[in-house]
Design a protein around this motif. Structure first.
Motif, PDB file in Angstrom:
ATOM      1  N   GLY A  53       0.824  -1.216   0.000  1.00  0.00           N
ATOM      2  CA  GLY A  53       0.000   0.000   0.000  1.00  0.00           C
ATOM      3  C   GLY A  53       0.851   1.256   0.000  1.00  0.00           C
ATOM      4  N   THR A  54       1.919   1.268  -0.807  1.00  0.00           N
ATOM      5  CA  THR A  54       2.899   2.352  -0.764  1.00  0.00           C
ATOM      6  C   THR A  54       2.635   3.421  -1.814  1.00  0.00           C
ATOM      7  OG1 THR A  54       4.325   0.959  -2.145  1.00  0.00           O
ATOM      8  CG2 THR A  54       4.764   0.974   0.220  1.00  0.00           C
ATOM      9  N   ILE A  55       3.213   4.595  -1.569  1.00  0.00           N
ATOM     10  CA  ILE A  55       3.205   5.696  -2.526  1.00  0.00           C
ATOM     11  C   ILE A  55       4.507   5.613  -3.316  1.00  0.00           C
ATOM     12  CG2 ILE A  55       3.300   8.210  -2.789  1.00  0.00           C
ATOM     13  CD1 ILE A  55       1.618   8.339  -0.165  1.00  0.00           C
ATOM     14  N   PHE A  56       4.401   5.434  -4.639  1.00  0.00           N
ATOM     15  CA  PHE A  56       5.608   5.245  -5.437  1.00  0.00           C
ATOM     16  C   PHE A  56       5.889   6.402  -6.387  1.00  0.00           C
ATOM     17  CE2 PHE A  56       2.221   3.280  -7.930  1.00  0.00           C
ATOM     18  CZ  PHE A  56       2.499   3.662  -9.235  1.00  0.00           C
ATOM     19  N   GLU A  57       5.005   7.380  -6.455  1.00  0.00           N
ATOM     20  CA  GLU A  57       5.294   8.586  -7.232  1.00  0.00           C
ATOM     21  C   GLU A  57       4.524   9.752  -6.638  1.00  0.00           C
ATOM     22  OE1 GLU A  57       5.588   8.074 -11.420  1.00  0.00           O
ATOM     23  OE2 GLU A  57       5.128  10.174 -11.881  1.00  0.00           O
ATOM     24  N   TYR A  58       5.202  10.898  -6.539  1.00  0.00           N
ATOM     25  CA  TYR A  58       4.606  12.101  -5.968  1.00  0.00           C
ATOM     26  C   TYR A  58       5.120  13.267  -6.824  1.00  0.00           C
ATOM     27  CZ  TYR A  58       3.113  15.223  -2.062  1.00  0.00           C
ATOM     28  OH  TYR A  58       2.508  16.182  -1.278  1.00  0.00           O
ATOM     29  N   ASP A  59       4.331  13.615  -7.833  1.00  0.00           N
ATOM     30  CA  ASP A  59       4.734  14.636  -8.796  1.00  0.00           C
ATOM     31  C   ASP A  59       4.218  16.006  -8.380  1.00  0.00           C
ATOM     32  OD1 ASP A  59       5.791  12.640 -10.495  1.00  0.00           O
ATOM     33  OD2 ASP A  59       3.837  12.332 -11.436  1.00  0.00           O
ATOM     34  N   TYR A  60       5.111  16.972  -8.313  1.00  0.00           N
ATOM     35  CA  TYR A  60       4.731  18.366  -8.084  1.00  0.00           C
ATOM     36  C   TYR A  60       4.720  19.062  -9.433  1.00  0.00           C
ATOM     37  CZ  TYR A  60       4.584  22.917  -5.693  1.00  0.00           C
ATOM     38  OH  TYR A  60       4.215  24.155  -5.231  1.00  0.00           O
TER      39      TYR A  60
END
Length: 646
Positions: free
Chosen positions: A400-407
């Motif tokens: 249940g991980t976050i693998f991309e966080y685009d700003y």
């Protein structure tokens, strides 16, 4: 006495995302030197390729170099080769992109030089049988591939000393073969040894051709400039006097000798690339999940661009530059292990994505778009949450991980989850290196044994995580309030004790400039669970690609630390600071938890041997606790960009 034609093809390339001061240094040590050599020996025939990314850089910062080398083309000293605009590995691209990569390079080259080349340099010489059609459509007449590709097709090595014709769907392409043996002696051996090797492939008829094709940086960068200057002068002055080795341009050889006949070849590249990729370049997309992630981000952005036929040309230019090959693989040095190269790839794709979204009014009157799709093409669906300011990509089947966080703010485009997992490489065997057993991304939960320390975590001491929660598959619920709930039932395991069932629920709420995740862990077992609850994050700070003296720090408990320093203590907030990006903040609602901070360094081979290579900042929120049966631990962690979460 035999004679032979000799093509001396020099490939100039620096990748998208290369640090400016690195490019400047290579220019001073190598590119200036080679230009002076070309001018000094203007009566000889050189073949030159300048990659799209480097051509853009040189035209911006060193236009006089471009003007001088262009004149050598006009004089007939240099025959230039075309390329792909982003120096992309063409076979791994969608078919239309293969065509447009070459077309865009030809267009830009013609703008600078006034004409279009007839030959082409294949990035990393990665060849697949579909390429003749693509290149022929762009009016490319010939290209260079390695003699190892010839041998993989079951052909005699003697065929490498002629040009051959191949076709795909009736579209033809002429092939020259770069000689592996010559690459290993030139320029590392004496001129006489190189001449002897070349003449060993000659014939009485004089219709054979031998090709050296390799990196410009071998002259002045790989070894010092004085050595390179002396070697080239010795080699070329002696070559000038010989009549048994004729330095020729590819086009002139074809005019005089033509092709030997028809040939069909399998996929291939140079010998070392075949070794690193286990014979097939696309294997890098399997070996490195980060490579696959960039590749699939590319495919996603392309879909948005195709929905926006009126999008500005600059969007496609950014997209094509995001396909630059260097960040997608690893061989001898660097490549995917260089954080600034991956950073640049994401920056290009995010810029293109933002332009496409604005063109088609992607969000209309909505602030959130949810997509539940198989993003990475592994047969399992991921949750993609998109807002006008940022994207969050979640992988339910990987803890249940976050693998991309685009700003996505203009001028600040960045994937702050651009961290790199540490892999076992052949050169790391027997070094004591322990590779990561999970992907180094964020929102991963561990139940560490009570004696676990920071270095156990960051260096992968075995058997310290006593649960299976880190890798569990989570169910997904998207609520009417546009929150995401991730839930799983895992276990806590201690030798000699009955396993304890642990329920985990993560509730993610999306704010204007970041996210809030509420974590709840409940002990549904029949015994107490004595543990260190660890909630793991990783942050990729934005690297300043222009200015060398631009340090990245993090602030915690009024202390400012360099990113290469570790920290451990009671705290609830950490701020990652870069001069080229807003603050990245992680803060916990638990005022009594510890925070462990460490640089995430990989061990990678460089020109100077094995070295630590920075991949991001690893952050663990840690709570020492004993969860009795039915006890619950809950904590809220905010992850946002800017001064305050809003």
């Amino acid at each position: 006495m035999g004679k032979i034609n000799f093509i001396f093809a020099i490939h100039f390339h620096q990748p998208v995302g290369q640090l400016k001061w690195i490019n400047d240094g290579i220019y001073e040590r190598s590119y200036k030197l080679l230009l002076e050599i070309f001018e000094k020996y203007a009566d000889l025939k050189f073949t030159v390729h300048i990659s799209g990314p480097l051509l853009l850089f040189l035209n911006e910062y060193y236009p006089e170099w471009i003007n001088r080398i262009a004149k050598l083309g006009d004089l007939g000293t240099i025959e230039f080769l075309a390329g792909s605009m982003g120096e992309a590995i063409l076979p791994i691209l969608p078919s239309e992109d293969r065509y447009y990569q070459v077309k865009e390079y030809m267009r830009y080259f013609e703008k600078l030089f006034g004409y279009k080349p007839k030959g082409m340099w294949l990035p990393e010489r990665v060849y697949e049988p579909s390429l003749p059609e693509v290149l022929s459509k762009n009016m490319i007449e010939y290209t260079f591939i390695d003699d190892s590709t010839l041998q993989r097709g079951g052909h005699s090595s003697d065929k490498a000393y002629y040009s051959w014709l191949t076709e795909e769907s009736g579209r033809t392409l002429k092939l020259f073969f770069i000689d592996t043996g010559l690459r290993y002696v030139l320029p590392w051996s004496s001129s006489e040894e190189v001449f002897n090797y070349i003449l060993s492939k000659s014939s009485e008829e004089g219709d054979r051709v031998i090709v050296w094709g390799s990196d410009a940086e071998k002259f002045g960068e790989w070894k010092d400039p004085d050595w390179a200057w002396n070697w080239l002068n010795d080699f070329l002055s002696k070559l000038r006097e010989r009549d048994d080795i004729l330095l020729v341009h590819p086009r002139d050889y074809l005019k005089e000798h033509g092709v030997k006949g028809l040939i069909y070849l399998p996929s291939g590249s140079y010998d070392k690339m075949l070794e690193w990729s286990h014979g097939f370049f696309r294997n890098f997309l399997i070996k490195y999940v980060e490579s696959n992630n960039m590749h699939k981000k590319m495919l996603l952005v392309r879909k948005k661009l195709k929905q926006a036929p009126e999008v500005a040309d600059i969007a496609w230019r950014e997209y094509h530059l995001g396909q630059c090959n260097d960040a997608y693989w690893h061989g001898l040095f660097g490549g995917i292990y260089l954080i600034h190269l991956r950073q640049a790839i994401y920056e290009k794709f995010i810029k293109a994505e933002k332009l496409a979204e604005e063109t088609i009014d992607y969000y209309r009157d909505k602030n959130l778009v949810f997509n539940y799709i198989d993003f990475d093409y592994d047969g399992k669906r991921e949750v993609l949450v998109e807002t006008p300011r940022y994207n969050i990509y979640i992988k339910p089947d990987d803890g249940g991980t976050i693998f991309e966080y685009d700003y996505k703010e203009k001028g600040k485009e960045h994937n702050i989850q651009n961290t790199m997992t540490r892999y076992m490489e052949p050169y790391l065997e027997n070094t004591g290196f322990i590779p990561d057993w999970y992907r180094r991304v964020s929102s991963r939960i561990h139940l560490w044994s009570p004696d676990t320390g920071l270095n156990d975590w960051i260096n992968n001491t075995p058997f310290k995580d006593q649960s299976d929660l880190a890798l569990r598959k989570y169910s997904v619920i998207i609520t009417r309030e546009h929150k995401i709930i991730l839930r799983t039932l895992g276990g806590h395991y201690v030798y000699g004790l009955k396993p304890a069932k642990i329920l985990v629920e993560k509730t993610i709420e999306f704010k204007n400039n970041g996210i809030t995740t509420n974590y709840e862990l409940v002990n549904y077992g029949e015994r107490p669970v004595d543990t260190l609850i660890g909630i793991e994050y990783h942050v990729s700070p934005k690297i300043d690609l222009i200015n060398k003296d631009s340090p990245i720090i993090y602030r915690i408990e009024s202390e400012e630390k360099n990113v290469e320093e570790q920290w451990k203590g009671i705290s609830r907030k950490i701020i990652v600071k870069s001069k080229v990006f807003p603050d990245i903040v992680l803060e916990s609602s638990d005022r009594e938890n510890e925070i462990w901070v460490s640089p995430l360094n990989s061990l990678a081979r460089t020109e100077k041997g094995l070295m630590k290579v920075f991949q991001g900042i690893a952050i663990m929120f840690v709570k020492k606790t004993v969860l009795k049966p039915k006890d619950e631990y809950s904590v809220k962690i905010n992850w946002f960009i800017g001064e305050n979460l809003n």
